[in-house]
Design an enzyme around this catalytic site. Structure first.
Site, PDB file in Angstrom:
ATOM      1  N   CYS A  19      -2.324   3.231   8.954  1.00 47.35           N
ATOM      2  CA  CYS A  19      -3.332   2.273   8.472  1.00 47.35           C
ATOM      3  C   CYS A  19      -4.507   2.170   9.431  1.00 47.35           C
ATOM      4  O   CYS A  19      -5.622   1.843   9.028  1.00 47.35           O
ATOM      5  CB  CYS A  19      -2.730   0.878   8.347  1.00 47.35           C
ATOM      6  SG  CYS A  19      -1.270   0.778   7.336  1.00 47.35           S
ATOM      7  N   HIS A  23       0.864  -1.183   0.000  1.00 44.84           N
ATOM      8  CA  HIS A  23       0.000   0.000   0.000  1.00 44.84           C
ATOM      9  C   HIS A  23       0.904   1.238   0.000  1.00 44.84           C
ATOM     10  O   HIS A  23       1.970   1.219   0.623  1.00 44.84           O
ATOM     11  CB  HIS A  23      -0.856   0.070   1.272  1.00 44.84           C
ATOM     12  CG  HIS A  23      -2.139  -0.700   1.219  1.00 44.84           C
ATOM     13  ND1 HIS A  23      -2.657  -1.339   2.332  1.00 44.84           N
ATOM     14  CD2 HIS A  23      -3.029  -0.913   0.211  1.00 44.84           C
ATOM     15  CE1 HIS A  23      -3.808  -1.909   2.007  1.00 44.84           C
ATOM     16  NE2 HIS A  23      -4.059  -1.674   0.723  1.00 44.84           N
TER      17      HIS A  23
END
Ligand code: ARG
Length: 708
Positions: A264, A168
């Site tokens: 996150c 990511h």
């Protein structure tokens, strides 16, 4: 206290490692401690709550990764673009996040099905630049970037992730207040790094080393001058504080087992749209179709692999499967790329694989540009391949002549009714000539190859399967030799042309007499090589040695290292190889047979040559021209242990000519046989042995099939 920033978090009630969808999770199934995770999450939550308002979304059993709210979606003002998870394991989170956004007054946008997008995990606003950095490569599909730009009215810059540990964007990239950027360059491809360096001035770039990167230092939450993260090295802390940031550590070991940390675990809800920005993305796409034995020949595989490797992305829009072994398949593929030049590169390689525009009626003519400097092509010139190629001129497809690889296509349309398209090497271009540029209006015509056809003479896959592997048992070599002998016979019978390219190893391995025999029997019609093969062939004929080694005993001869110089000197005295034959000085060997049989040969020097022999080209360009002239019309080229001459010849040869490459070094064979052309065959063996088998075999052929 009225806190300016708002974040969304999700309590870790059901957090666990239940599956593996990133490398961090490997080996960690069920290994997260629930109590420790709860404590770590609480500490992060409290630290965040000191600087921002934190809202919570209710966790759900069965969605262990819901804690990573960064992946809920991407928020700008009142708009929320909902995530579409790549992995089935997380898709169950989507409705929960959708409900939360809707219940909290956000306008929820949903992306088309089949287009994965993982929210703020893969898309980060850069307040200083007023842009959105978005990534692709692992989770998020490149095509979403364009849609994000349009939905949110922002400029999106696409970055490609290449290290699967940093799957990511927020694991390796973190734009900070004041225009600073913390990031880990090796997580991105070269082009993305250039984009980053172009937009962020060097003094604002805080480059992470690997150790900080794998401790999730880039996975930081930035509020004003505060930075919350899992762990930071002393040197990075110093650099960050010099840049004016206060860093707070919140250990998040349990979440790192799942591949996520501070950033996150939170989603920023307070990103406001900026005035004066407008939608922009450089992402471009094009639909091509590919037809042939897409699956059994591995063509589709190669096409898609190349697309991704070059930084593009694909979606297969249609696929018609050919059900029988002999029937072909057809795929319609949408190729996307982060910028026009990347698309151009991918599309030109797909054209080489036989890709054609899916909607030919919409195809335009080839684009032409004029040469302004002798020997220099226009910037964006199309580079030719070995495959038959057509260009579209005035609505008609014109086949190019003189097909070879690594040239430009020059158009001569002085007679507009009959335009001519030919291949020209860079150095031969002249001012005023018109050259095809870009990828529009170009197609290659490829024979559809099936697995069965990989090999010569229609040999079955089983017989030739070893060739690709590069390892060949003796038994199998006999089989290949039989095929080649059969081909040689047939070519000779129909008056076709066989070219041999040979290195000195032919002589050193005792293959000289066999090659001489093949020439005598009329199987060879052109011989190409370096100074070496001729020198040692003549040395053997005159003195019985090859580079000083006695060819009948296989042992070095005293003083033999000077033999080759004596051989050269003798030929120089005669004036030429042909003259030496006429004068009765040279009475055996390969070159003797060539002269006797009137087989033309061409020899090219290299930096290591002694002599050279008279007639050897020392001007490389002249030599290339002579080779090109001599191989014209060849049906088969036998490349015998000569890497550079073989590659040189391979570069001039269009597809359709059978190349047989024999070398003891598998790397050489692979390099030559693997031109992607079905007619190439590689044989890994001793060339002397190969030639002796081949001569035996053509003799057998003659005995079996008496000629009229
Ligand atoms: N286990 C989660 C996944 O692989 C971790 C997500 C981390 N989130 C992030 N924004 N990087 O999807």
């Amino acid at each position: 206290m009225n806190l300016p920033e708002r974040f969304l978090m999700c309590p870790p009630e059901f957090f666990q490692i239940d599956y593996v969808i990133n490398p961090w999770m490997e080996g960690n199934i069920d290994r997260a401690s629930a109590t420790l995770a709860a404590e770590q999450w609480r500490q992060l939550h409290d630290a965040l709550a000191r600087h921002a308002a934190v809202e919570l979304v209710t966790p759900y059993a069965g969605s262990p990764d819901m804690v990573f709210t960064a992946n809920a979606g991407l928020v700008l003002g009142h708009d929320a673009v909902l995530s579409r998870f790549l992995h089935r394991e997380r898709q169950g989170e989507e409705p929960h996040f959708r409900d939360w956004f809707q219940q909290h007054g956000f306008r929820v946008h949903e992306l088309p099905k089949d287009l994965p997008f993982e929210g703020a995990g893969d898309a980060l606003f850069d307040r200083a630049q007023g842009i959105l950095w978005a990534s692709y490569g692992f989770r998020t599909e490149l095509d979403t970037h364009k849609l994000l730009a349009e939905l949110l009215g922002v400029e999106v810059v696409s970055l490609r992730l290449v290290d699967k540990r940093f799957y990511h964007l927020d694991t390796c990239f973190c734009p900070l207040e004041g225009g600073f950027l913390v990031y880990y360059p090796p997580a991105f491809d070269a082009r993305s790094n250039i984009q980053i360096e172009r937009r962020v001035p060097e003094e604002k770039r805080l480059v992470l080393d690997e150790s900080d990167a794998i401790h999730f230092a880039a996975n930081a939450v930035n509020i004003g001058d505060v930075l919350l993260l899992h762990r930071v090295s002393e040197s990075l802390r110093a650099r960050l504080s010099a840049a004016g940031f206060r860093v707070f550590e919140a250990p998040l070991t349990e979440f790192i087992k799942s591949g996520g940390a501070a950033k996150c675990l939170s989603l920023r809800l307070s990103e406001s749209p900026r005035a004066g920005t407008s939608a922009h993305s450089d992402v471009v796409s094009r639909v091509l179709s590919l037809e042939g034995h897409l699956l059994d020949s591995g063509l589709l595989d190669r096409a898609l692999e190349m697309t991704v490797q070059e930084g593009g992305s694909f979606q297969i829009l249609k696929f018609q499967l050919g059900k029988q072994r002999q029937s072909t398949s057809r795929a319609e593929i949408r190729i996307s790329a982060p910028a026009a030049e990347v698309l151009g590169n991918v599309v030109s390689q797909l054209i080489d694989l036989g890709g054609v525009p899916a909607a030919p009626q919409q195809t335009g003519d080839a684009r032409l540009e004029t040469v302004t400097i002798d020997g220099v092509a226009p910037e964006d010139f199309y580079v030719t391949t070995i495959y038959p190629t057509e260009v579209r001129l005035d609505g008609r497809w014109v086949r190019i002549t003189g097909q070879r690889m690594d040239g430009c296509i020059v158009i001569d349309d002085r007679d507009p009714a009959r335009p001519v398209a030919g291949v020209r090497l860079l150095r031969d271009l002249r001012c005023g000539e018109r050259v095809v540029v870009g990828v529009e209006g170009i197609q290659t015509v490829r024979k559809s190859e099936s697995r069965d056809e990989r090999g010569i003479g229609g040999a079955s896959a089983a017989e030739f399967a070893f060739m690709g592997a590069g390892v060949s048992s003796e038994r199998k070599i006999e089989l290949v030799v039989r095929q080649i002998a059969w081909e040689l016979e047939r070519i000779r019978e129909r008056g076709g042309k066989v070219v041999v390219v040979g290195g000195p190893v032919v002589i050193h391995t005792g293959g000289g007499e066999h090659l001489a025999e093949l020439i005598r029997l009329g199987f060879v019609h052109v011989l190409l090589g370096g100074n070496g093969i001729a020198v040692h062939d003549i040395e053997q004929a005159l003195l019985g040695t090859s580079l000083g080694v006695d060819m009948s005993l296989g042992t070095p001869v005293r003083g033999g290292h000077r033999h080759h110089l004596r051989a050269i000197n003798t030929i120089r005295r005669c004036g030429s190889i042909a003259a030496a034959v006429e004068q009765g000085v040279l009475r055996s060997g390969i070159f003797y047979e060539c002269v006797r049989a009137g087989v033309p040969f061409s020899l090219t020097a290299s930096i290591r040559d002694d002599g050279p022999l008279p007639g050897v080209f020392t001007d490389m360009i002249e030599a290339q021209r002579d080779y090109a002239r001599l191989i014209t019309g060849a049906e088969m080229i036998l490349m015998l242990s000569s890497m550079l001459h073989s590659i040189g010849v391979g570069n001039m040869t269009p597809a359709g000519v059978k190349l047989v490459c024999v070398d003891i070094n598998p790397a050489v064979v692979t390099k030559l046989a693997d031109r992607g052309s079905i007619e190439s065959v590689g044989v890994v063996t001793d060339v002397g042995l190969f030639l002796s088998l081949l001569v035996q075999q053509v003799r057998v052929g003659r005995d079996a099939l008496p000629r009229a």
